[in-house]
Scaffold this motif. Sequence first.
Motif, mmCIF file in Angstrom:
data_model
loop_
_atom_site.group_PDB
_atom_site.id
_atom_site.type_symbol
_atom_site.label_atom_id
_atom_site.label_comp_id
_atom_site.label_asym_id
_atom_site.label_seq_id
_atom_site.Cartn_x
_atom_site.Cartn_y
_atom_site.Cartn_z
ATOM 1 N N LEU A 134 38.207 -35.142 -55.028
ATOM 2 C CA LEU A 134 36.923 -35.461 -54.390
ATOM 3 C C LEU A 134 36.669 -36.971 -54.397
ATOM 4 O O LEU A 134 36.076 -37.517 -53.466
ATOM 5 C CB LEU A 134 35.766 -34.700 -55.052
ATOM 6 N N TYR A 142 38.757 -38.383 -51.626
ATOM 7 C CA TYR A 142 38.140 -38.044 -50.339
ATOM 8 C C TYR A 142 36.929 -38.944 -50.063
ATOM 9 O O TYR A 142 36.796 -39.505 -48.976
ATOM 10 C CB TYR A 142 37.722 -36.570 -50.313
ATOM 11 N N ILE A 192 40.598 -28.367 -49.608
ATOM 12 C CA ILE A 192 39.560 -28.562 -50.621
ATOM 13 C C ILE A 192 39.180 -27.212 -51.266
ATOM 14 O O ILE A 192 38.994 -27.113 -52.482
ATOM 15 C CB ILE A 192 38.309 -29.234 -50.001
ATOM 16 N N THR A 196 32.756 -25.488 -50.919
ATOM 17 C CA THR A 196 33.514 -26.413 -50.072
ATOM 18 C C THR A 196 32.585 -27.084 -49.058
ATOM 19 O O THR A 196 32.592 -28.313 -48.910
ATOM 20 C CB THR A 196 34.632 -25.663 -49.319
#
Lengths: 196, 196
Positions: free
Chosen positions: A99, A102, A137, A160
Motif C-alpha cells: 500500500l 501504491y 491488492i 480493496t
Amino acid sequence: MGDMPRIWNETIEAHRDAVREATINATAALVAKHGLTGVTMSQIAKDTGIGRATLYKYFPDVESILHAWHERQIDQHLRGLVEVRDQTAQGFPRLEAVLTAYAQAVAHRGEHDNNLGDMLHRSEHVAAAHQHLREFIQEVITGAAATGAIRQDIPADELTAYCLHALAAAATLHDPAAVHRLVQTTLAGFRTSDRE
Amino acid sequence: MGDMPRIWNETIEAHRDAVREATINATAALVAKHGLTGVTMSQIAKDTGIGRATLYKYFPDVESILHAWHERQIDQHLRGLVEVRDQTAQGFPRLEAVLTAYAQAVAHRGEHDNNLGDMLHRSEHVAAAHQHLREFIQEVITGAAATGAIRQDIPADELTAYCLHALAAAATLHDPAAVHRLVQTTLAGFRTSDRE
C-alpha cells in the motif's frame, strides 16, 4: 539450419518491440515538452527517425501511442508492486509495503498528470489494467487476513475498494511525510474495530 | 403604502424563484426520461408552460439549467449534513453520523448518475461547493479531535482528504450494509494507531 525461422522470428519480434519502444518514448518526450495537443505523427517520425509509412503500420494515430504509453506505465507500476510483495513477509508487513508503494506511485502520478489521465482512463485497456490492480491488492488483503493480521468482519473486495479510494487522496499530497501518514491512517482502517 | 415596494419586490423575487424551480424540475424530469442529449429549450418551455422568450431571460441554454440543478442538489445535500451535525452529540458520535449520511448520499448518487456528474463536476460552482463540503467535514473532524475522540497525530486537512476519498468508494456499493461497513472501516482509520 532448422533453427533459422525461430531466430528470424525472434529478430523480427525484437525489432518490432524496439520500434514500439522508440515511438512511445519519443511521444512521451514530445508531450512533456509541448503538451498533448502539440504532438503530431510527423514530428514523432522525425524524432525517432522511423519513416512515416512505417510508423503508421505500428500506430494509426497519436492517441493510440498515448494509450500504449499509459498501458506500459501501468504494467511497470504493477510489476513494481509485485516485486514489493515478493520482497516482504506475509501478513501486515506485506500489506503495509504494497500500500505504501501504491500510494507513492499515486502521489508521483498526481504531480505529473495534466488531463492526460482523464482522457486515457476511459479506455478499455486501462479499465482492464485497473481490474488487475484491484485483483492484485485484493489478493494481498486476503493473504493478510489469512494470517489474522487484519479485521475479518469486512469482505476483502470491500476492503480493496476502501483502501484504493482512500489512497487516491495521495494524488493531492506533495509531501512524502503526508503520504506516509495517509498510508498509516488507511492501514488503521484494517485493524479490528472495537465498536462493531 | 410605504411597504408596497418591499412587498412588490418580495412578490417578484418569489415569482422568479418559482420560475427557476419549475424550469429546473422540468429539465430534471426530461433528462431522467430522455437522457442528456434529448433535452431542448423548446421542450422545457412547453413542459413548464413558460414562454420561450421568458425562459431565455432566466437561462441561456440547457447546460446552465443543469448546472443550476446540480448546484441545488449539492446545496440540499450540504444542508442535510448540517442538520445531521446539529442533531448529534459532539465528538465521535457526530463524526460517525455525518460520515454515514455523506456515504449514503454518495451511494445514492452512484446509482443515479450517468455521465451527468462527469460533465458538471468541472464547473466552478461545483468546485466551490466541494470546497464547502471539505471545509464542513474538516470542521467536524476538528471538533471530534478537540474532544479527544480521534487520533491527534494526523492534520485535520489530511484526515478530511482521507475520509472523503475513502467514502467515495460508496458510489460502487448498492447494499446499505456494505455502505455501513465502509463507514466503520473508514472510522477505524480515525482511531489512535498503536504502531506509529
